[in-house]
Motif scaffolding. Structure first.
Motif, PDB file in Angstrom:
ATOM      1  N   PHE A  34       0.851  -1.197   0.000  1.00  0.00           N
ATOM      2  CA  PHE A  34       0.000   0.000   0.000  1.00  0.00           C
ATOM      3  C   PHE A  34       0.881   1.240   0.000  1.00  0.00           C
ATOM      4  O   PHE A  34       1.985   1.233   0.542  1.00  0.00           O
ATOM      5  CB  PHE A  34      -0.903   0.019   1.238  1.00  0.00           C
ATOM      6  N   GLU A  35       0.370   2.290  -0.647  1.00  0.00           N
ATOM      7  CA  GLU A  35       1.025   3.598  -0.621  1.00  0.00           C
ATOM      8  C   GLU A  35       0.016   4.625  -0.134  1.00  0.00           C
ATOM      9  O   GLU A  35      -1.114   4.670  -0.621  1.00  0.00           O
ATOM     10  CB  GLU A  35       1.528   3.987  -2.012  1.00  0.00           C
ATOM     11  N   ALA A  36       0.426   5.440   0.820  1.00  0.00           N
ATOM     12  CA  ALA A  36      -0.470   6.449   1.390  1.00  0.00           C
ATOM     13  C   ALA A  36       0.126   7.840   1.210  1.00  0.00           C
ATOM     14  O   ALA A  36       1.310   8.044   1.501  1.00  0.00           O
ATOM     15  CB  ALA A  36      -0.702   6.177   2.873  1.00  0.00           C
ATOM     16  N   PRO A  37      -0.676   8.806   0.768  1.00  0.00           N
ATOM     17  CA  PRO A  37      -0.194  10.177   0.602  1.00  0.00           C
ATOM     18  C   PRO A  37      -0.256  11.005   1.885  1.00  0.00           C
ATOM     19  O   PRO A  37       0.228  12.131   1.916  1.00  0.00           O
ATOM     20  CB  PRO A  37      -1.124  10.745  -0.460  1.00  0.00           C
ATOM     21  N   ASN A  38      -0.869  10.453   2.929  1.00  0.00           N
ATOM     22  CA  ASN A  38      -0.947  11.158   4.209  1.00  0.00           C
ATOM     23  C   ASN A  38      -1.218  10.162   5.332  1.00  0.00           C
ATOM     24  O   ASN A  38      -1.591   9.010   5.087  1.00  0.00           O
ATOM     25  CB  ASN A  38      -2.027  12.248   4.177  1.00  0.00           C
ATOM     26  N   GLY A  39      -1.045  10.630   6.549  1.00  0.00           N
ATOM     27  CA  GLY A  39      -1.200   9.754   7.702  1.00  0.00           C
ATOM     28  C   GLY A  39      -2.612   9.255   7.905  1.00  0.00           C
ATOM     29  O   GLY A  39      -2.830   8.136   8.388  1.00  0.00           O
ATOM     30  N   GLU A  41      -4.926   8.509   5.577  1.00  0.00           N
ATOM     31  CA  GLU A  41      -5.199   7.368   4.692  1.00  0.00           C
ATOM     32  C   GLU A  41      -4.443   6.128   5.155  1.00  0.00           C
ATOM     33  O   GLU A  41      -4.931   5.003   5.020  1.00  0.00           O
ATOM     34  CB  GLU A  41      -4.829   7.719   3.257  1.00  0.00           C
ATOM     35  N   LEU A  42      -3.261   6.332   5.701  1.00  0.00           N
ATOM     36  CA  LEU A  42      -2.488   5.207   6.230  1.00  0.00           C
ATOM     37  C   LEU A  42      -3.224   4.533   7.375  1.00  0.00           C
ATOM     38  O   LEU A  42      -3.397   3.309   7.391  1.00  0.00           O
ATOM     39  CB  LEU A  42      -1.122   5.702   6.696  1.00  0.00           C
ATOM     40  N   VAL A  43      -3.667   5.323   8.354  1.00  0.00           N
ATOM     41  CA  VAL A  43      -4.364   4.770   9.514  1.00  0.00           C
ATOM     42  C   VAL A  43      -5.667   4.106   9.088  1.00  0.00           C
ATOM     43  O   VAL A  43      -6.016   3.022   9.581  1.00  0.00           O
ATOM     44  CB  VAL A  43      -4.620   5.868  10.567  1.00  0.00           C
ATOM     45  N   SER A  44      -6.388   4.722   8.162  1.00  0.00           N
ATOM     46  CA  SER A  44      -7.647   4.144   7.670  1.00  0.00           C
ATOM     47  C   SER A  44      -7.394   2.793   7.019  1.00  0.00           C
ATOM     48  O   SER A  44      -8.151   1.834   7.227  1.00  0.00           O
ATOM     49  CB  SER A  44      -8.311   5.088   6.666  1.00  0.00           C
ATOM     50  N   PHE A  45      -6.335   2.699   6.229  1.00  0.00           N
ATOM     51  CA  PHE A  45      -5.986   1.422   5.595  1.00  0.00           C
ATOM     52  C   PHE A  45      -5.729   0.347   6.640  1.00  0.00           C
ATOM     53  O   PHE A  45      -6.223  -0.782   6.537  1.00  0.00           O
ATOM     54  CB  PHE A  45      -4.756   1.598   4.711  1.00  0.00           C
TER      55      PHE A  45
END
Length: 225
Positions: A34-39, A41-45
């Motif tokens: 996975f690649e996240a552009p912000n924290g 979206e990372l936490v949601s993933f």
């Protein structure tokens, strides 16, 4: 069969992020899941996905939820995930703060590809990897500012065997290697590690290293970098 290291990249600079992804995907034992552009979206993933990474490469300066705050959330909710902080900042305060909140390593953005690949492998296999610069900061800066005020567990509360295990952890030996060195089973090593985490109130193996350095259980020059 070789173990594949599952990696998530979190960085708001798409070109930089894609460059890292391209480089790491060429490694036979690494997979970008996975690649996240912000924290945020990372936490949601992480909260929504059934597949979690082994390692997150975390940029500190991101919109919506920055890397520092995202690291705090992940340490609370997904403690087994190891975080490598990635930043252009090289100041002691930034590095000390990330170590304090549980980062397993700290890389500056001008690091070489070889340094990044080495760091990922070391963090995955041994729980932490601090280069000479970070070790110096840990040794000089009071990373755990409230440690003395807690006073819950003194060094004397650690058994001789626990101190031996802690010293070998700091030398970046694996569980198997520690067991062989001390003539004990891997399960026993894990038991000692869990006791150390409890007694020192450390979040992870990286925290144990900080504790050991700041409480003079190991010397910086004794560590294998």
């Amino acid at each position: 069969m070789d173990t594949t290291i599952k990696i998530v990249l979190a960085d708001d600079e798409e070109l930089f992020r894609r460059g890292i992804a391209f480089m790491l995907q060429r490694e036979s034992n690494m997979e970008i899941i996975f690649e996240a552009p912000n924290g945020q979206e990372l936490v949601s993933f992480l909260r929504e996905s059934t597949i979690h990474p082994d390692v997150i490469i975390m940029d500190l300066k991101m919109p919506q939820l920055n890397g520092v705050e995202a690291t705090k959330v992940i340490q609370n909710e997904f403690a087994n995930i190891k975080i490598i902080a990635l930043s252009s900042y090289e100041t002691s305060s930034f590095i000390a703060n990330m170590v304090h909140i549980g980062a397993s390593s700290y890389l500056v953005k001008n690091s070489t590809p070889e340094e990044m690949i080495l760091t990922i492998n070391e963090v995955y296999n041994k729980g932490f990897y601090y280069n000479e610069q970070v070790m110096k900061i840990i040794n000089e800066v009071e990373v755990v500012a409230d440690q003395k005020s807690k006073g819950l567990f003194e060094n004397d509360c650690l058994t001789v065997r626990e101190k031996e295990v802690l010293q070998l952890i700091c030398k970046q030996l694996s569980t198997k290697e520690i067991g062989e060195r001390l003539f004990i089973s891997a399960r026993t090593v894990d038991g000692h590690r869990n006791n150390l985490l409890l007694k020192t109130e450390s979040k992870n193996v990286a925290g144990l290293v900080v504790y050991a350095i700041q409480n003079k259980i190991v010397n910086q020059e004794d560590l294998i970098l």
